[in-house]
Design an enzyme around this catalytic site. Structure first.
Site, short mmCIF file in Angstrom:
data_model
loop_
_atom_site.label_atom_id
_atom_site.label_comp_id
_atom_site.label_asym_id
_atom_site.label_seq_id
_atom_site.Cartn_x
_atom_site.Cartn_y
_atom_site.Cartn_z
N ASP A 185 -17.42 -11.45 -3.07
CA ASP A 185 -18.30 -10.37 -3.92
C ASP A 185 -17.49 -10.07 -5.32
OD1 ASP A 185 -16.36 -8.90 -2.02
OD2 ASP A 185 -16.73 -7.46 -3.27
N SER A 206 -8.37 1.38 8.85
CA SER A 206 -7.87 0.98 10.25
C SER A 206 -6.64 0.14 9.91
CB SER A 206 -8.89 0.26 11.07
OG SER A 206 -9.37 -0.95 10.24
N LYS A 229 0.94 -1.31 0.17
CA LYS A 229 0.12 -0.02 -0.12
C LYS A 229 0.85 1.14 0.12
CE LYS A 229 -4.64 -1.25 0.88
NZ LYS A 229 -4.39 -2.53 1.43
N GLY A 240 -16.08 -13.85 1.60
CA GLY A 240 -16.49 -12.60 1.00
C GLY A 240 -16.23 -12.62 -0.34
N SER A 276 1.13 -9.72 -0.38
CA SER A 276 0.83 -8.54 -0.26
C SER A 276 1.17 -7.74 1.14
CB SER A 276 -0.66 -8.32 -0.45
OG SER A 276 -1.49 -8.69 0.43
N GLU A 292 -9.77 -13.89 -3.46
CA GLU A 292 -10.12 -13.29 -2.15
C GLU A 292 -10.75 -14.22 -0.99
OE1 GLU A 292 -13.80 -10.85 -3.49
OE2 GLU A 292 -14.54 -12.72 -4.63
C1 PLP Z 1 -5.33 -3.81 1.14
C2 PLP Z 1 -4.61 -4.91 1.08
C3 PLP Z 1 -5.20 -5.80 0.29
C4 PLP Z 1 -6.27 -5.96 -0.78
O1 PLP Z 1 -5.81 -4.68 -1.73
P1 PLP Z 1 -7.02 -4.05 -2.62
O2 PLP Z 1 -6.13 -3.16 -3.55
O3 PLP Z 1 -8.01 -3.61 -1.91
O4 PLP Z 1 -7.49 -5.18 -3.40
C5 PLP Z 1 -4.40 -7.08 0.20
N1 PLP Z 1 -3.54 -7.58 1.01
C6 PLP Z 1 -2.80 -6.51 2.01
C7 PLP Z 1 -1.99 -6.76 3.01
C8 PLP Z 1 -3.62 -5.32 1.85
O5 PLP Z 1 -3.41 -4.46 3.09
#
Ligand code: PLP
Length: 326
Positions: free
Chosen positions: A213, A81, A56, A211, A307, A207
């Site tokens: 969706d 959060s 992010k 959830g 991620s 996902e």
């Molecule tokens: C935010 C986040 C996601 C999901 O990312 P999106 O862009 O909302 O699809 C996946 N893994 C981690 C660790 C995140 O912080």
């Protein structure tokens, strides 16, 4: 909505130039054990080792870098959060602008402290009686802040796409790529990079099973809204895809898959014991789904985007405690 212009690969390439020297070029790791298990050659892109512990930072830094001088002076507001809050707070500090983060009063103390530690001003709200988007908009209006949403923003999407771009730049084309999916910023950005750099690569969003969706939306062709899902993947507890992320995902992604909480725990255990990596539950989505498709990739090259790695130690121990061996 007819005025929406979708970001393109050019925006991802521009974001990569903006992030150069600010974001980590995270390592791409391999695991003989994982290769043997799947019969494929796996490439793990480790965004758990990114600054503030998740991809992010890429989207946040890219979006804030594109502010005008007057936007910079007033500052940014975000509601989150989770990792988006910390990403915005850190990027704002690096770029020398004020950041206000709207968080639920019952947010984990560690997350509040981390956000404040990066210099973010935290404004609390009651998640049962107040609407955080409304609070964010009110603050933006009252103080001239610019609101940066966690996923549905072209500069955020372009920034998130730089992780997949780095992966392809480093290892070349892949046969498949698995990406964690919440609101779709990471997946949409990855899609732009994939279609430009490895057009034949199969691209999957993953996902939480609780959830799905995104899967429903992808298959039906319209954005499906759900209640906040109950899952340990707290970074993917989103209720719907975005107005910008959805059309990109629908156009460029091959399918949306799901993983159960039990599969996420198994993947966390694998990362810790075999690869010495701390990965948060949400960060395990891609690998969990890839494991579920075992023989499909025999002899082929498969990318997995990890991620993030932000999980409290007590929570990590609690999730992995029940069984000791892999
Ligand atoms: C935010 C986040 C996601 C999901 O990312 P999106 O862009 O909302 O699809 C996946 N893994 C981690 C660790 C995140 O912080």
């Amino acid at each position: 909505m007819s005025f929406l212009t979708l970001p393109t690969y050019e925006d991802v390439a521009a974001a990569a130039r903006t992030l150069d020297g600010h974001a980590h070029r995270t390592p791409v790791l391999s695991s003989r054990t994982a290769n043997e298990e799947l019969g494929a050659e796996l490439f793990f892109k480790c965004e758990n080792l990114q600054r503030m512990g998740a991809f992010k930072f890429r989207g946040a830094f890219n979006a804030l870098s594109r502010f005008t001088e007057s936007q910079r002076r007033a500052g940014v507001v975000a509601f989150s959060s989770g990792n988006h809050a910390q990403a915005i707070a850190l990027a704002a500090r690096l770029l020398g602008m004020p950041a206000t983060i709207v968080m639920p009063r019952d947010a984990p103390a560690a997350k509040v402290a981390a956000t404040q530690g990066y210099g973010g001003q935290v404004v609390f709200y009651d998640r049962y009686t107040e609407d955080r988007e409304q609070i964010g908009r009110d603050l933006a209006e009252r103080h001239g802040f610019t609101l940066i949403p966690p996923y549905d923003h072209p500069h955020v999407i372009a920034g998130q796409g730089t992780a997949a771009k780095e992966l392809f730049d480093e290892v070349g084309p892949l046969d498949a790529l698995f990406v964690c999916l919440g609101g779709g910023g990471l997946l949409a950005g990855s899609a732009l990079a994939t279609r430009a750099l490895a057009p034949a690569c199969k691209l999957y969003g993953v996902e939480p099973e609780a959830g799905n969706d995104g899967q429903q939306s992808f298959r039906s062709g319209a954005i499906v809204h759900i209640d906040t899902p109950q899952t340990i993947a707290d970074g993917a507890q989103t209720q719907h895809l975005g107005q910008i992320t959805f059309p990109i995902i629908r156009r460029d992604v091959d399918d949306i898959l799901t993983a159960s909480d039990a599969e996420l725990v198994e993947a966390m255990r694998f990362f810790f014991t075999r690869m010495k990596l701390v990965v948060e539950p949400t960060g395990c989505l891609g690998f969990a789904a890839a494991r579920g498709m075992k023989d499909r990739w025999r002899g082929l090259r498969v990318g997995v985007l990890i991620s993030g790695g932000n999980v409290d130690l007590p929570r990590f121990a609690e999730l992995l405690a029940p069984r000791v061996s892999t």
